[in-house]
Design a protein around this motif. Sequence first.
Motif, PDB file in Angstrom:
ATOM      1  N   THR A  63      -1.474  10.605   5.637  1.00 45.10           N
ATOM      2  CA  THR A  63      -1.681   9.762   6.818  1.00 45.10           C
ATOM      3  C   THR A  63      -0.669   8.629   6.865  1.00 45.10           C
ATOM      4  O   THR A  63      -0.057   8.374   7.912  1.00 45.10           O
ATOM      5  N   PHE A  64      -0.490   7.932   5.744  1.00 45.80           N
ATOM      6  CA  PHE A  64       0.461   6.822   5.719  1.00 45.80           C
ATOM      7  C   PHE A  64       1.877   7.312   5.991  1.00 45.80           C
ATOM      8  O   PHE A  64       2.645   6.653   6.704  1.00 45.80           O
ATOM      9  N   ASP A  65       2.241   8.454   5.436  1.00 44.17           N
ATOM     10  CA  ASP A  65       3.582   9.004   5.680  1.00 44.17           C
ATOM     11  C   ASP A  65       3.777   9.302   7.165  1.00 44.17           C
ATOM     12  O   ASP A  65       4.837   9.018   7.740  1.00 44.17           O
ATOM     13  N   LEU A  66       2.744   9.866   7.796  1.00 46.56           N
ATOM     14  CA  LEU A  66       2.836  10.217   9.215  1.00 46.56           C
ATOM     15  C   LEU A  66       2.912   8.971  10.089  1.00 46.56           C
ATOM     16  O   LEU A  66       3.823   8.839  10.922  1.00 46.56           O
ATOM     17  N   PHE A  67       1.973   8.043   9.905  1.00 44.21           N
ATOM     18  CA  PHE A  67       1.903   6.885  10.788  1.00 44.21           C
ATOM     19  C   PHE A  67       3.081   5.938  10.551  1.00 44.21           C
ATOM     20  O   PHE A  67       3.640   5.395  11.514  1.00 44.21           O
ATOM     21  N   TYR A  68       3.464   5.744   9.306  1.00 40.53           N
ATOM     22  CA  TYR A  68       4.625   4.907   9.033  1.00 40.53           C
ATOM     23  C   TYR A  68       5.890   5.560   9.592  1.00 40.53           C
ATOM     24  O   TYR A  68       6.746   4.882  10.176  1.00 40.53           O
ATOM     25  N   GLY A  69       5.989   6.878   9.427  1.00 34.71           N
ATOM     26  CA  GLY A  69       7.148   7.583   9.955  1.00 34.71           C
ATOM     27  C   GLY A  69       7.264   7.439  11.458  1.00 34.71           C
ATOM     28  O   GLY A  69       8.352   7.222  12.001  1.00 34.71           O
ATOM     29  N   LEU A  70       6.123   7.544  12.157  1.00 33.63           N
ATOM     30  CA  LEU A  70       6.124   7.376  13.610  1.00 33.63           C
ATOM     31  C   LEU A  70       6.525   5.954  13.995  1.00 33.63           C
ATOM     32  O   LEU A  70       7.349   5.751  14.896  1.00 33.63           O
ATOM     33  N   ARG A  71       5.950   4.963  13.316  1.00 32.25           N
ATOM     34  CA  ARG A  71       6.299   3.571  13.626  1.00 32.25           C
ATOM     35  C   ARG A  71       7.778   3.310  13.356  1.00 32.25           C
ATOM     36  O   ARG A  71       8.456   2.629  14.130  1.00 32.25           O
ATOM     37  N   LYS A  72       8.283   3.850  12.274  1.00 31.81           N
ATOM     38  CA  LYS A  72       9.682   3.612  11.911  1.00 31.81           C
ATOM     39  C   LYS A  72      10.651   4.209  12.934  1.00 31.81           C
ATOM     40  O   LYS A  72      11.721   3.655  13.187  1.00 31.81           O
ATOM     41  N   MET A  73      10.265   5.327  13.546  1.00 31.57           N
ATOM     42  CA  MET A  73      11.148   5.968  14.518  1.00 31.57           C
ATOM     43  C   MET A  73      10.982   5.368  15.926  1.00 31.57           C
ATOM     44  O   MET A  73      11.700   5.736  16.846  1.00 31.57           O
ATOM     45  N   GLY A  74      10.015   4.435  16.089  1.00 29.69           N
ATOM     46  CA  GLY A  74       9.877   3.752  17.375  1.00 29.69           C
ATOM     47  C   GLY A  74       8.622   4.085  18.148  1.00 29.69           C
ATOM     48  O   GLY A  74       8.519   3.748  19.321  1.00 29.69           O
ATOM     49  N   LEU A 122       0.829  -1.204   0.000  1.00 26.32           N
ATOM     50  CA  LEU A 122       0.000   0.000   0.000  1.00 26.32           C
ATOM     51  C   LEU A 122       0.865   1.256   0.000  1.00 26.32           C
ATOM     52  O   LEU A 122       0.593   2.217  -0.730  1.00 26.32           O
ATOM     53  N   ARG A 123       1.908   1.264   0.804  1.00 21.41           N
ATOM     54  CA  ARG A 123       2.802   2.426   0.845  1.00 21.41           C
ATOM     55  C   ARG A 123       3.471   2.665  -0.501  1.00 21.41           C
ATOM     56  O   ARG A 123       3.622   3.811  -0.946  1.00 21.41           O
ATOM     57  N   ASP A 124       3.869   1.596  -1.156  1.00 15.25           N
ATOM     58  CA  ASP A 124       4.559   1.726  -2.441  1.00 15.25           C
ATOM     59  C   ASP A 124       3.611   2.109  -3.579  1.00 15.25           C
ATOM     60  O   ASP A 124       4.079   2.520  -4.653  1.00 15.25           O
ATOM     61  N   TYR A 182      -4.507   7.590  -3.613  1.00 13.65           N
ATOM     62  CA  TYR A 182      -4.525   8.037  -2.222  1.00 13.65           C
ATOM     63  C   TYR A 182      -3.718   9.313  -1.992  1.00 13.65           C
ATOM     64  O   TYR A 182      -3.473   9.703  -0.854  1.00 13.65           O
ATOM     65  N   ASN A 183      -3.320   9.974  -3.084  1.00 13.36           N
ATOM     66  CA  ASN A 183      -2.514  11.195  -2.952  1.00 13.36           C
ATOM     67  C   ASN A 183      -3.328  12.455  -3.215  1.00 13.36           C
ATOM     68  O   ASN A 183      -2.775  13.542  -3.307  1.00 13.36           O
ATOM     69  N   THR A 184      -4.648  12.336  -3.319  1.00  9.23           N
ATOM     70  CA  THR A 184      -5.473  13.471  -3.700  1.00  9.23           C
ATOM     71  C   THR A 184      -6.172  14.134  -2.511  1.00  9.23           C
ATOM     72  O   THR A 184      -6.502  13.466  -1.529  1.00  9.23           O
ATOM     73  N   ILE A 185      -6.380  15.447  -2.655  1.00 10.80           N
ATOM     74  CA  ILE A 185      -7.177  16.190  -1.671  1.00 10.80           C
ATOM     75  C   ILE A 185      -8.355  16.876  -2.363  1.00 10.80           C
ATOM     76  O   ILE A 185      -9.081  17.653  -1.739  1.00 10.80           O
TER      77      ILE A 185
END
Length: 381
Positions: free
Chosen positions: A363-374, A66-68, A75-78
């Motif tokens: 949203t995916f960038d934010l949540f994945y980024g948070l998970r990746k940083m711990g 999904l991320r890729d 999912y990139n539209t506003i």
Amino acid sequence: MQANFMIYFIIVIINFYLQSPAVLVINSSATDNTVDPNHITSVANKEDLTVKKYQEYIPSIVENYLRDNLDYLGYNTITSNPSGCKIWQDQTATTPAIHSLLASYSADLKNYTGIVKKFKQIPDLLKIIQKTNSHDICVTARPHPHGIKALFPSNQLSLSDSGYVEPLTTPMRHHDICTEGSRLMTLEYLVHDFEAMCRKLKPTSKRILIDMGASLSFHGEETKSPQPIVELLNLYKKFGFKFDHIYGFEVTFTDPKEVYENLLPEEYLPNYHWINVGVNSAKGHKLNPLHSILKSFDEDDFIVVKLDIDTGSIEVPLATQLLEDEDGIYHKLIDHFYFEHHVHIKELAPFWADTMQGSIKNTFDLFYGLRKMGIPAHFWP
């Protein structure tokens, strides 16, 4: 898409052959988690049953796909509200391999939910760790004799700093809402690895919940079901986690007598702090709980943060502060983060209306980024 399909098909095949055998049939004793904490015996090699320390977040195959393919999925539209349900309902929306994994994960999640419901409440884990100076008691928090992973033969759980968690997927709720609107507020899409969380506890740990957007009457009046935060507290309690301090920030005035006498369950009276003011997202402000409360604890404490104030101009900066982590401390402190991020998505547009800002990709960038940083981040209803 053909190249993506081949790549993910190969990954699925490799993953299938590399994963360790799991018990797929739950017998009658699988949910009998009554264990004498003074007479615990290991049922298997401990190295195989605990989450080892690792250096980075490991997303599942589905989450990676999904991320890729966020752009391909629209999912990139506003400027419109793309469907989050399409990946579950239309096998041509992704690939046959990914659609199959989603279907398998859905079945796993349903089985896991049933087992969690039947799980017998266990004693306060921290108190037993303090008494025995041992983490052997953590074995009692397993929903399956071979650990939580055995309940997900699809192998689609992601691995975080707090153990296994659900993969990040749309529609940012339980996918049952695609066919059952009544499931809008359920928490049954969340996956918690309480055994792994238990093994992170220290005898000196304090268990803290910081709740930003703490209205206790918002959802329960209409659905006749527990308010989501109370449901979450009950889930943690069932698996041996009882919070020492709960800080509830809420901007809407509520008579304290109503809060403590009618809305708050009696068991939480000794440790609940009702703070009837709005939070402030300014860095260093005393009404910014990330500054004034979170930073007063240390990394040996067990800390859960929930953010749902329905005001993007305040909550998005707060979530961004966690992601930026300028002092390098938030990722060491927070064990779980729950956030309702209002972005453009079809299934939630009727409820979020003009509060939607940004895209599903954001949203995916934010949540994945948070998970990746711990910081294990979860969608909140």
